[in-house]
Design a protein around this motif. Structure first.
Motif, mmCIF file in Angstrom:
data_model
loop_
_atom_site.group_PDB
_atom_site.id
_atom_site.type_symbol
_atom_site.label_atom_id
_atom_site.label_comp_id
_atom_site.label_asym_id
_atom_site.label_seq_id
_atom_site.Cartn_x
_atom_site.Cartn_y
_atom_site.Cartn_z
ATOM 1 N N LEU A 96 29.447 11.820 -4.962
ATOM 2 C CA LEU A 96 29.257 11.645 -6.486
ATOM 3 C C LEU A 96 29.071 10.324 -6.746
ATOM 4 C CD1 LEU A 96 28.874 12.865 -9.331
ATOM 5 C CD2 LEU A 96 31.495 13.013 -9.509
ATOM 6 N N ALA A 97 29.975 9.365 -6.363
ATOM 7 C CA ALA A 97 29.760 8.051 -6.777
ATOM 8 C C ALA A 97 28.423 7.457 -6.167
ATOM 9 C CB ALA A 97 30.970 7.291 -6.164
ATOM 10 N N ARG A 98 28.046 7.831 -5.058
ATOM 11 C CA ARG A 98 26.745 7.192 -4.385
ATOM 12 C C ARG A 98 25.599 7.820 -5.301
ATOM 13 N NH1 ARG A 98 26.080 3.473 -2.324
ATOM 14 N NH2 ARG A 98 24.340 3.192 -4.010
ATOM 15 N N LYS A 99 25.911 9.112 -6.043
ATOM 16 C CA LYS A 99 24.659 9.509 -6.968
ATOM 17 C C LYS A 99 24.682 8.781 -7.905
ATOM 18 C CE LYS A 99 23.685 13.796 -9.473
ATOM 19 N NZ LYS A 99 23.925 14.986 -9.941
ATOM 20 N N LEU A 100 25.809 8.083 -8.772
ATOM 21 C CA LEU A 100 25.943 7.591 -9.919
ATOM 22 C C LEU A 100 25.708 5.898 -9.793
ATOM 23 C CD1 LEU A 100 29.235 8.929 -11.378
ATOM 24 C CD2 LEU A 100 27.044 9.185 -12.248
ATOM 25 N N ALA A 101 25.577 5.364 -8.474
ATOM 26 C CA ALA A 101 25.379 4.217 -8.207
ATOM 27 C C ALA A 101 24.007 3.863 -8.004
ATOM 28 C CB ALA A 101 26.089 3.725 -7.076
ATOM 29 N N GLY A 102 23.206 5.043 -7.397
ATOM 30 C CA GLY A 102 21.612 4.624 -7.260
ATOM 31 C C GLY A 102 21.464 3.658 -6.317
ATOM 32 N N ALA A 103 20.214 3.011 -6.581
ATOM 33 C CA ALA A 103 19.912 2.167 -5.810
ATOM 34 C C ALA A 103 20.362 0.765 -5.992
ATOM 35 C CB ALA A 103 18.288 2.056 -5.855
ATOM 36 N N GLU A 104 21.081 0.274 -7.437
ATOM 37 C CA GLU A 104 21.420 -1.016 -7.659
ATOM 38 C C GLU A 104 22.732 -1.180 -7.739
ATOM 39 O OE1 GLU A 104 19.683 -1.663 -11.599
ATOM 40 O OE2 GLU A 104 17.527 -1.754 -10.586
ATOM 41 N N GLY A 105 23.625 -0.351 -7.691
ATOM 42 C CA GLY A 105 25.037 -0.125 -7.870
ATOM 43 C C GLY A 105 25.762 -0.081 -6.604
ATOM 44 N N ALA A 106 27.013 -0.467 -6.479
ATOM 45 C CA ALA A 106 27.684 -0.496 -5.252
ATOM 46 C C ALA A 106 28.910 0.491 -5.226
ATOM 47 C CB ALA A 106 28.134 -1.771 -4.748
ATOM 48 N N VAL A 107 29.440 1.302 -4.273
ATOM 49 C CA VAL A 107 30.537 1.926 -4.493
ATOM 50 C C VAL A 107 31.484 1.349 -3.863
ATOM 51 C CG1 VAL A 107 31.525 4.213 -3.674
ATOM 52 C CG2 VAL A 107 29.112 4.204 -4.013
ATOM 53 N N LEU A 108 32.647 1.012 -4.569
ATOM 54 C CA LEU A 108 33.961 0.128 -4.300
ATOM 55 C C LEU A 108 34.931 1.302 -4.046
ATOM 56 C CD1 LEU A 108 35.491 -2.224 -3.921
ATOM 57 C CD2 LEU A 108 35.774 -2.139 -6.207
ATOM 58 N N ALA A 109 35.470 1.293 -2.858
ATOM 59 C CA ALA A 109 36.822 2.337 -2.674
ATOM 60 C C ALA A 109 37.790 1.536 -2.410
ATOM 61 C CB ALA A 109 36.347 3.087 -1.217
ATOM 62 N N VAL A 110 38.956 1.710 -3.314
ATOM 63 C CA VAL A 110 40.308 1.216 -3.455
ATOM 64 C C VAL A 110 41.195 2.176 -2.329
ATOM 65 C CG1 VAL A 110 42.050 0.400 -4.543
ATOM 66 C CG2 VAL A 110 39.603 0.335 -5.598
ATOM 67 N N LEU A 111 41.650 1.472 -1.293
ATOM 68 C CA LEU A 111 42.732 2.393 -0.584
ATOM 69 C C LEU A 111 44.126 1.398 -0.558
ATOM 70 C CD1 LEU A 111 40.461 2.823 2.405
ATOM 71 C CD2 LEU A 111 40.670 4.168 0.529
ATOM 72 N N PHE A 112 45.198 2.411 -0.502
ATOM 73 C CA PHE A 112 46.664 1.722 -0.516
ATOM 74 C C PHE A 112 47.030 2.036 0.864
ATOM 75 C CE2 PHE A 112 45.346 2.962 -5.110
ATOM 76 C CZ PHE A 112 45.769 1.538 -5.646
ATOM 77 N N GLY A 113 47.751 0.879 1.256
ATOM 78 C CA GLY A 113 48.474 1.178 2.510
ATOM 79 C C GLY A 113 48.123 1.098 3.610
ATOM 80 N N ASP A 114 48.455 1.663 4.808
ATOM 81 C CA ASP A 114 47.852 2.079 6.081
ATOM 82 C C ASP A 114 46.856 3.259 6.050
ATOM 83 O OD1 ASP A 114 48.937 -0.407 7.218
ATOM 84 O OD2 ASP A 114 50.736 1.106 7.918
ATOM 85 N N TYR A 115 45.726 3.040 6.615
ATOM 86 C CA TYR A 115 45.043 4.193 6.898
ATOM 87 C C TYR A 115 44.235 4.720 8.151
ATOM 88 C CZ TYR A 115 40.760 1.169 6.278
ATOM 89 O OH TYR A 115 39.946 0.231 6.566
#
Length: 408
Positions: A114-133
């Motif tokens: 969904l984020a990729r759909k809203l970002a389109g060609a000009e926006g960037a998807v920023l993921a915020v992760l906490f702790g170890d993954y």
């Protein structure tokens, strides 16, 4: 002499049954519509990308689009996917996935889609992760920028400290939209805390988004509410189709501001020991399920206790009296969503495969390498179930004893 076209009822039944092992072979590649015998155009509602009468695009949950359980093929195909690169994004769409167990769930992947759909060609998807993954497929999930916040203050149940970090992200990146899973894994609580902090009215239980509006469930889920697209969206599962056609850079970014430490009003006392037998199967994260191939049921019960797993069973095992009826897994029993489903001696009837369709990882122990459960499983072990369970119990005991020595 007129040629009579004869129907094959069995082939037609297999073509309709997506869980049948021969279903894929019966499909005509790329065929989504065809002319019926009466001249009416018929469409395949199970085809990937099929748009229903309400304008809703069907999401593929069979795994065929991403290679099913053939993990090696998926990795090789992922290397050939085109790289989607954004040098200077015009705006950011921030996603805060649950990352239960350190990995992306199907709900998290829907959210990134969904984020990729809203970002389109000009926006960037920023993921915020906490702790170890532990997740290693962030590039194929649609993450353009990654903000990894480490530290003991983010471990465990720390909603107030995480909220302080998200407020810092808001001030630094000024995202166009926030996307948080409306889930029991922490996203629902954190999203509502963030809405109160930012003085935003969020859209909750969102399952459909277009350019300017979103649709969310209301009440008991019988009605839909439409409203203009807000800044903060708490999305439900299957809100969008996961990213499957592109790779992304996953460039690490950092906050230029210091995250304030929250007041120690909450203290995480750690996990509480719970008897796995008391956890309903529909809510269990780890299920040990037995079928007709289990010959030593006493060993099966001991293994479930040692592994700390909730016990389940196939319909055959229940009908034979080895397990109670409430332990039956499948379309005629309980639909389960475990993160790990360990199937012992289960051949994999269609109804059983339907019941475990939402499980993240399926491990199968069976003597028959050609059974349907082996084809469905992410990891298969071919051999005697009693010997394998006994070896698994010994490994677990050795691992726990080693951990106790390290702690001492």
């Amino acid at each position: 002499m007129m040629n009579i076209i004869r129907r094959d009822p069995r082939a037609e039944w297999i073509a309709r049954n997506r869980l049948h092992p021969l279903h894929t072979a019966m499909q005509t590649k790329g065929e989504t519509s065809w002319m019926g015998p009466n001249g009416v155009i018929r469409k395949n509602p199970h085809a990937v990308g099929f748009i229903g009468p309400n304008g809703i695009k069907r999401i593929d949950r069979s795994g065929a689009q991403q290679g099913g359980s053939n993990k090696g093929a998926v990795t090789r195909e992922a290397l050939q996917l085109p790289l989607h690169r954004i040098e200077q994004p015009s705006f950011h769409i921030v996603v805060v996935p649950d990352m239960l167990g350190g990995r992306l769930s199907s709900h998290d992947r829907d959210l990134l889609g969904l984020a990729r759909k809203l970002a389109g060609a000009e926006g960037a998807v920023l993921a915020v992760l906490f702790g170890d993954y532990k997740e290693t497929a962030l590039d194929t999930a649609g993450v353009d920028r990654l903000l990894h916040l480490e530290g003991s203050e983010y471990e465990g149940y720390a909603p107030e400290q995480r909220l302080q970090a998200l407020v810092a992200v808001e001030h630094h990146f000024k995202p166009r939209h926030w996307l948080v899973p409306d889930s029991r894994g922490g996203g629902a609580e954190l999203g509502r805390r963030l809405a109160a902090k930012l003085d935003e009215r969020p859209a909750t239980r969102v399952w459909q988004v277009d350019e300017a509006r979103c649709t969310g469930r209301a009440g008991a889920g019988r009605e839909d509410l439409q409203r203009p697209l807000p800044k903060l969206i708490l999305a439900a599962a299957e809100c969008a189709e996961p990213v499957a056609e592109t790779r992304h850079e996953v460039l690490p970014v950092e906050l230029q501001v210091v995250v304030a430490r929250s007041l120690p009003r909450l203290e995480d006392l750690g996990p509480v020991a719970v008897d796995p037998a008391q956890i309903p199967m529909a809510e269990s994260e780890f299920i040990l399920s037995g079928g007709n191939g289990v010959k030593d049921w006493d060993l099966f019960h001991r293994a479930a206790q040692v592994l700390g797993a909730t016990k389940g069973a196939s319909r055959v095992a229940v009908d034979d009296g080895f397990m109670p009826r409430h332990c039956q897994v499948g379309a005629t029993g309980t639909w389960v969503t475990a993160r790990v489903y360990l199937a012992v001696g289960i051949s994999g009837a269609i109804q059983h495969l339907q019941g475990i369709g939402a499980c993240d990882k399926v491990v199968a122990i069976n003597l028959d390498p050609g059974c349907d459960m082996i084809k469905r499983a992410d990891l298969s072990v071919i051999g005697d179930s009693a010997a394998i369970l006994q070896a698994l119990m010994e490994r677990v005991a050795t691992y726990r004893q080693g951990g106790q020595r390290d702690a001492a």
